[in-house]
Motif scaffolding. Structure first.
Motif, short mmCIF file in Angstrom:
data_model
loop_
_atom_site.label_atom_id
_atom_site.label_comp_id
_atom_site.label_asym_id
_atom_site.label_seq_id
_atom_site.Cartn_x
_atom_site.Cartn_y
_atom_site.Cartn_z
N GLN A 8 4.97 -46.28 -26.95
CA GLN A 8 4.87 -47.27 -25.87
C GLN A 8 5.29 -48.66 -26.35
O GLN A 8 6.01 -49.38 -25.65
CB GLN A 8 3.45 -47.32 -25.31
N TRP A 12 1.44 -41.83 -29.29
CA TRP A 12 1.78 -42.29 -27.94
C TRP A 12 1.86 -43.82 -27.89
O TRP A 12 2.78 -44.39 -27.31
CB TRP A 12 0.73 -41.78 -26.95
N MET A 26 2.84 -43.45 -17.48
CA MET A 26 2.18 -43.66 -18.77
C MET A 26 0.93 -42.79 -18.89
O MET A 26 0.67 -42.23 -19.95
CB MET A 26 1.83 -45.13 -18.95
N ALA A 27 0.17 -42.67 -17.81
CA ALA A 27 -1.02 -41.81 -17.84
C ALA A 27 -0.63 -40.35 -18.05
O ALA A 27 -1.28 -39.63 -18.82
CB ALA A 27 -1.82 -41.97 -16.56
N LEU A 28 0.43 -39.91 -17.39
CA LEU A 28 0.88 -38.52 -17.55
C LEU A 28 1.38 -38.26 -18.97
O LEU A 28 1.08 -37.21 -19.55
CB LEU A 28 1.97 -38.19 -16.53
N THR A 29 2.14 -39.20 -19.54
CA THR A 29 2.61 -38.98 -20.91
C THR A 29 1.47 -39.05 -21.91
O THR A 29 1.51 -38.34 -22.93
CB THR A 29 3.71 -39.99 -21.30
N LEU A 30 0.43 -39.85 -21.64
CA LEU A 30 -0.74 -39.85 -22.52
C LEU A 30 -1.42 -38.49 -22.48
O LEU A 30 -1.79 -37.94 -23.53
CB LEU A 30 -1.72 -40.94 -22.11
N GLY A 31 -1.57 -37.92 -21.29
CA GLY A 31 -2.14 -36.58 -21.18
C GLY A 31 -1.29 -35.54 -21.89
O GLY A 31 -1.81 -34.66 -22.58
N ALA A 69 2.64 -46.97 -14.25
CA ALA A 69 1.26 -46.67 -14.66
C ALA A 69 0.98 -45.17 -14.60
O ALA A 69 0.38 -44.61 -15.52
CB ALA A 69 0.28 -47.43 -13.77
N LEU A 70 1.43 -44.52 -13.54
CA LEU A 70 1.23 -43.07 -13.43
C LEU A 70 2.00 -42.33 -14.52
O LEU A 70 1.48 -41.40 -15.14
CB LEU A 70 1.67 -42.58 -12.05
N LEU A 126 -3.05 -40.31 -29.69
CA LEU A 126 -3.12 -41.68 -29.16
C LEU A 126 -2.27 -42.64 -29.99
O LEU A 126 -1.59 -43.51 -29.44
CB LEU A 126 -4.58 -42.16 -29.15
N TRP A 142 3.35 -49.09 -9.96
CA TRP A 142 2.46 -47.92 -9.84
C TRP A 142 3.08 -46.69 -10.48
O TRP A 142 2.39 -45.89 -11.12
CB TRP A 142 2.13 -47.66 -8.38
#
Length: 191
Positions: A105, A101, A158-163, A155-156, A98, A152
């Motif tokens: 960001q 990441w 960023m969520a994928l790179t966090l995962g 946001a998607l 986290l 959108w």
């Protein structure tokens, strides 16, 4: 010499520790990998456009390649960070991922902000030059749709790179402290 408390099984505990050296290594390795892959994809896209390819199709392929590059770069960087992290626990993997990441960001936001400021300053000069131009309602609606879709997609992404960051650090980290890492650290076992 730093002291680290571990339990009887050699685990660090739920909250773990942040390893800033590993975090910075993951940031640089991830950004380097991402930039290399994006440069390669851009070169292929420019070559395809020069050969008379369909620009809409090429731009969607380049956009997809950029997302894939970000995912691969994030995973590689955090895997390397997890591999070199001195503190190994599930929670440490998540906290370090986290932090890595989030650092990327913030860095990306700063770089994008500088780029957007440059584009806006150039765009405002061209708007002043063409102040009498009419803009159709269709063009304004298309621009609004593109901005909405872009939000959108961001946001998607960023969520994928966090995962990918959490998975990379988790897979890269080891379940116990290696012998080589305990030579310079005083490890105390809690009873």
């Amino acid at each position: 010499m730093a002291a680290i408390e571990v339990d009887r099984e050699g685990r660090l505990g739920w909250f773990g520790y942040l390893d800033w050296g590993a975090i910075l290594a993951s940031v640089f390795a991830g950004l380097g990998t991402t930039l290399l892959l994006v440069a390669f994809g851009s070169a292929v896209g420019i070559e395809a456009a020069d050969d008379g390819g369909d620009e809409t199709r090429i731009s969607s392929i380049v956009g997809t390649w950029t997302v894939i590059s970000a995912l691969v770069g994030t995973f590689v960087g955090t895997f390397i960070g997890g591999r070199f992290s001195r503190f190994q626990s599930g929670a440490s993997a998540v906290y370090n991922a986290l932090t890595s990441w989030g650092f990327v960001q913030v860095l990306g936001l700063w770089l994008a902000g500088n780029g957007i400021a440059g584009l806006l300053s150039g765009g405002l000069r061209s708007v002043d030059a063409a102040a009498g131009a009419d803009v159709s309602d269709d063009a304004a609606e298309q621009a609004a749709d593109a901005v909405s879709w872009g939000g959108w997609a961001l946001a998607l992404g960023m969520a994928l790179t966090l995962g990918a960051a959490i998975a990379g650090w988790w897979i890269g980290s080891r379940s116990r402290l290696a012998d080589a890492e305990t030579d310079d650290v005083n490890v105390r076992v809690r009873r």
